[in-house]
Write an enzyme that holds these catalytic residues in place. Structure first.
Site, mmCIF file in Angstrom:
data_model
loop_
_atom_site.group_PDB
_atom_site.id
_atom_site.type_symbol
_atom_site.label_atom_id
_atom_site.label_comp_id
_atom_site.label_asym_id
_atom_site.label_seq_id
_atom_site.Cartn_x
_atom_site.Cartn_y
_atom_site.Cartn_z
ATOM 1 N N GLU A 111 1.106 -0.893 14.179
ATOM 2 C CA GLU A 111 0.238 -0.007 13.062
ATOM 3 C C GLU A 111 -1.232 -0.106 13.768
ATOM 4 O O GLU A 111 -1.464 -1.266 14.175
ATOM 5 C CB GLU A 111 0.112 -0.699 11.720
ATOM 6 N N TYR A 126 -6.296 -3.154 12.859
ATOM 7 C CA TYR A 126 -7.301 -1.903 12.644
ATOM 8 C C TYR A 126 -8.648 -2.110 13.061
ATOM 9 O O TYR A 126 -9.759 -1.697 12.363
ATOM 10 C CB TYR A 126 -7.247 -1.816 11.121
ATOM 11 N N ASP A 169 0.941 -1.140 0.081
ATOM 12 C CA ASP A 169 -0.087 -0.080 -0.135
ATOM 13 C C ASP A 169 0.796 1.246 -0.062
ATOM 14 O O ASP A 169 0.685 2.052 0.814
ATOM 15 C CB ASP A 169 -1.027 -0.104 1.153
ATOM 16 N N GLU A 174 3.622 -7.719 7.372
ATOM 17 C CA GLU A 174 2.484 -8.673 7.017
ATOM 18 C C GLU A 174 2.694 -9.626 6.133
ATOM 19 O O GLU A 174 2.002 -9.731 5.092
ATOM 20 C CB GLU A 174 1.444 -7.723 6.727
HETATM 21 C C1 BDP Z 1 -1.449 -2.442 6.542
HETATM 22 C C2 BDP Z 1 0.046 -2.005 5.887
HETATM 23 C C3 BDP Z 1 0.418 -0.787 5.623
HETATM 24 C C4 BDP Z 1 -0.907 -0.017 5.096
HETATM 25 C C5 BDP Z 1 -2.012 0.015 6.213
HETATM 26 C C6 BDP Z 1 -3.295 0.577 5.758
HETATM 27 O O1 BDP Z 1 1.045 -2.564 6.728
HETATM 28 O O2 BDP Z 1 1.227 -0.676 4.592
HETATM 29 O O3 BDP Z 1 -0.786 1.235 4.580
HETATM 30 O O4 BDP Z 1 -2.337 -1.420 6.430
HETATM 31 O O5 BDP Z 1 -4.086 -0.053 5.060
HETATM 32 O O6 BDP Z 1 -1.783 -3.411 5.967
HETATM 33 O O7 BDP Z 1 -3.354 1.920 5.867
#
Ligand code: BDP
Length: 605
Positions: free
Chosen positions: A511, A475, A166, A419
């Site tokens: 993240e 997330y 991404d 990932e």
């Molecule tokens: C994760 C990835 C990252 C993406 C992020 C996203 O590690 O590179 O930018 O999610 O979706 O899967 O913002």
């Protein structure tokens, strides 16, 4: 014998000439340059900035998204006085692979887009005269390249790259290009490992030399005094009352090596050294024996116009913002950053989780964004040549990264992949090999890790057993259970974290984030508004604070950044605490308040 990993620094015996600037450039639309010997010189060129990504310079879409070979050319004089020395050209990086020719003769080639490489020029260059350097850079991706993706020719003949990640697949000569002159007999490499014994600092060193000269080593403190010295190539320097390299409070000694012949100086090189230790003990991450708490971001090397091109202005601005917001650490997601960035982090006491470019180790039938929507077809690790070719390329990337960055005090942990599809069974043998291989490469034995993705939730991951620290990318409240479901997301997240805590290992949230368009305000909040980003973060932080094993939080992302275009993204990924032009969103003030209240050490006892 050349070593591109010893950063080119001037000294009384070494000269460096930066040849970055405006070069000549040509896109190889018909893939004919290699056949037609463009290596001898280019025609029909346009100007191109080095360093920069070529993509965002042009106004034509097909040039921005070009897949294949792009060619660079420049001319320069090599000083006549350099004759008799070892003369090299050194590229900070070329994304993703390159071949270089001087005056028509090949001098070096390299695969892997984020590492330096160099070529010796003596046998092909003209001293005191003009010389022509031609470089071809290729940006194509496949299942075997690191990072992974695919390159396809469409029915209309158009070649297109699909990154399995991404961020925009920026390419070109991304870092400075330098000419160096070093003595033929010279300092070839230096390896440092530090330890602490009470108030005494111990600096283990090993110096490799080309030649048979006498060696002299001095460790100089910041006031210019010699604190320890040696006449050996290998040994330990003892520093009484050592000043430690601490997060946010760096202290750097200068490790100065000189080699002499009959007392005559042959070569000298100075390396900055921070005395510190790093260790994982139970569910704690210790720096200098104390439990450290990571506060900061996953970042990108990304900015307007430059793409991924090195820019000291952007780096300094980022450092200022990191200080302002109370961050103490970053992860170099998703590839190794410039050496200049690491030097800056050493100096600033910024803690770095250093990541390889191994991203996209998952199979997708479309691009990352479409893939995230369910495009995953076939187990990645079972695909042809992944266990052989991809694994080998991955190991090469790790070996080079460790070599380049081994002496940086700021680097406290290696992140071997981002990932990967670790929910797959075959991820187990793949990562067993990757971790075993890596474990033997670093004399400092820094902790090894990778970031775990949402598809491999607790109980489903086949690789975390090899990691010293669990890095989670989650997330909850964005890609799942977003908006009004945020309270539900919180509970689900808590439950998963409780599972990971049973591993007894420290956990870092590598993240967590929510896309936010700066300037969108909504009461009550909706997803994409600045208010929702704040609520989302508040919910995540509450979960973090309830988990004893959690030793750090790195929000995704430091700043908005460019990605491929697609229906998931509005001119890029908007999860930044800062905009792409480095101005704060509302969440930045919230993070500042939180992080200024969390000390670097002993946050959770
Ligand atoms: C994760 C990835 C990252 C993406 C992020 C996203 O590690 O590179 O930018 O999610 O979706 O899967 O913002």
């Amino acid at each position: 014998m050349i070593n591109p990993f010893l950063y080119p620094r001037e000294s009384r015996t070494r000269q460096v000439k930066d040849i970055s600037g405006i070069w000549q450039f040509r896109i190889d639309k018909n893939t004919e340059g290699r056949r037609l010997d463009w290596k001898n010189g280019l025609i029909d060129t346009v100007p191109m900035a080095v360093p920069s990504s070529f993509n965002d310079i042009f106004t034509e879409k097909e040039l921005r998204d070009f897949a294949g070979d792009v060619w660079y050319e420049t001319e320069f004089y090599i000083p006549a006085e350099w004759e008799g020395q070892n003369v090299e050209v050194r590229f900070g990086s070329a994304t993703h692979s390159a071949v270089a020719w001087l005056n028509g003769t090949e001098i070096c080639s390299h695969t892997g887009g984020y590492m330096p490489f160099s070529g010796r020029l003596n046998e092909v260059c003209r001293f005191g005269e003009k010389n022509k350097l031609v470089v071809v850079v290729n940006n194509e991706l496949s299942l075997q390249t690191i990072p992974c993706g695919k390159t396809e020719v469409k029915a209309n003949g158009q070649k297109l790259i699909t990154p399995f990640f991404d961020f925009f697949n920026y390419a070109g000569l991304h870092r400075n290009v330098k000419l160096t002159a070093t003595p033929e007999n010279r300092i070839h490499d230096i390896t440092i490992k530090t330890d602490i014994d009470g108030s005494t600092g111990l600096v283990d060193f090993e110096v490799e030399i080309i030649g048979n000269q006498a060696v002299s080593i001095r460790l100089i403190d910041e006031s210019g005094s010699v604190t320890a010295s040696s006449d050996d190539k290998k040994g330990t320097l003892t520093v009484e009352n050592a000043r430690l390299w601490q997060p946010g409070n760096a202290y750097l000694y200068s490790f100065e090596v000189s080699i002499t012949d009959d007392q005559k100086l042959v070569d000298e090189y100075a390396l900055s050294v921070g005395i510190r230790t790093v260790e994982v003990k139970g569910n704690r991450f210790l720096i200098n024996g104390e439990p450290f708490y990571f506060k900061g971001f996953g970042k990108h090397e990304d900015s307007e116009y430059r793409g991924r091109g090195y820019d000291p202005v952007v780096n300094l601005r980022d450092l200022e913002l990191l200080k302002w917001i109370g961050a103490n650490s970053v992860r170099t997601s998703h590839y190794p950053y410039s050496e200049e960035f690491l030097d800056m982090a050493d100096r600033a006491g910024l803690v770095v989780i250093d990541e390889t470019p191994a991203v996209g180790l998952m199979d997708m039938n479309m691009n990352f964004l479409a893939g995230a929507g369910g495009g995953i077809k076939v187990d990645f690790f079972d695909k042809e040549n992944v266990m052989t070719e991809t694994l080998t390329n991955h190991k090469d990337a790790i070996r080079e990264l460790f070599h380049r960055d081994k002496n940086h005090a700021c680097v406290v942990m290696w992140c071997l992949a981002n990932e990967p599809a670790s929910q797959e069974k075959s991820a187990n043998p793949y990562f067993k090999e990757i971790f075993e291989y890596s474990g033997n490469l670093d004399v400092q034995k820094r902790p090894l890790t990778f970031t775990n993705l949402m598809l491999a939730t607790f109980g489903k991951c086949n690789a975390h057993q090899y990691a010293d620290v669990i890095l989670l990318n989650r997330y909850y409240g964005w890609y799942m259970m977003g908006g009004s479901e945020l309270p539900v997301a919180k509970e689900a997240f808590k439950k998963e974290l409780a599972g990971w805590s049973t591993t007894g290992k420290p956990i870092v949230m590598a993240e967590y984030g929510a896309d936010t368009m700066a300037g969108i305000h909504k009461l009550p909040s909706v997803m994409w508004s600045e208010e929702y980003q704040r609520e989302y973060l508040e919910a995540q932080h509450e979960v973090f604070d309830s988990c004893d094993s959690l030793v750090g939080e790195q929000m995704w992302n430091f700043a908005d950044f460019q990605t491929v275009e697609g229906f998931f993204r509005v001119d890029g990924n908007k999860k930044g605490a800062f905009t792409r032009t480095r101005q704060p969103k509302a969440a930045a003030f919230q993070l500042k308040e939180r992080w200024e209240g969390i000390p670097n050490f002993c946050y959770k006892k």
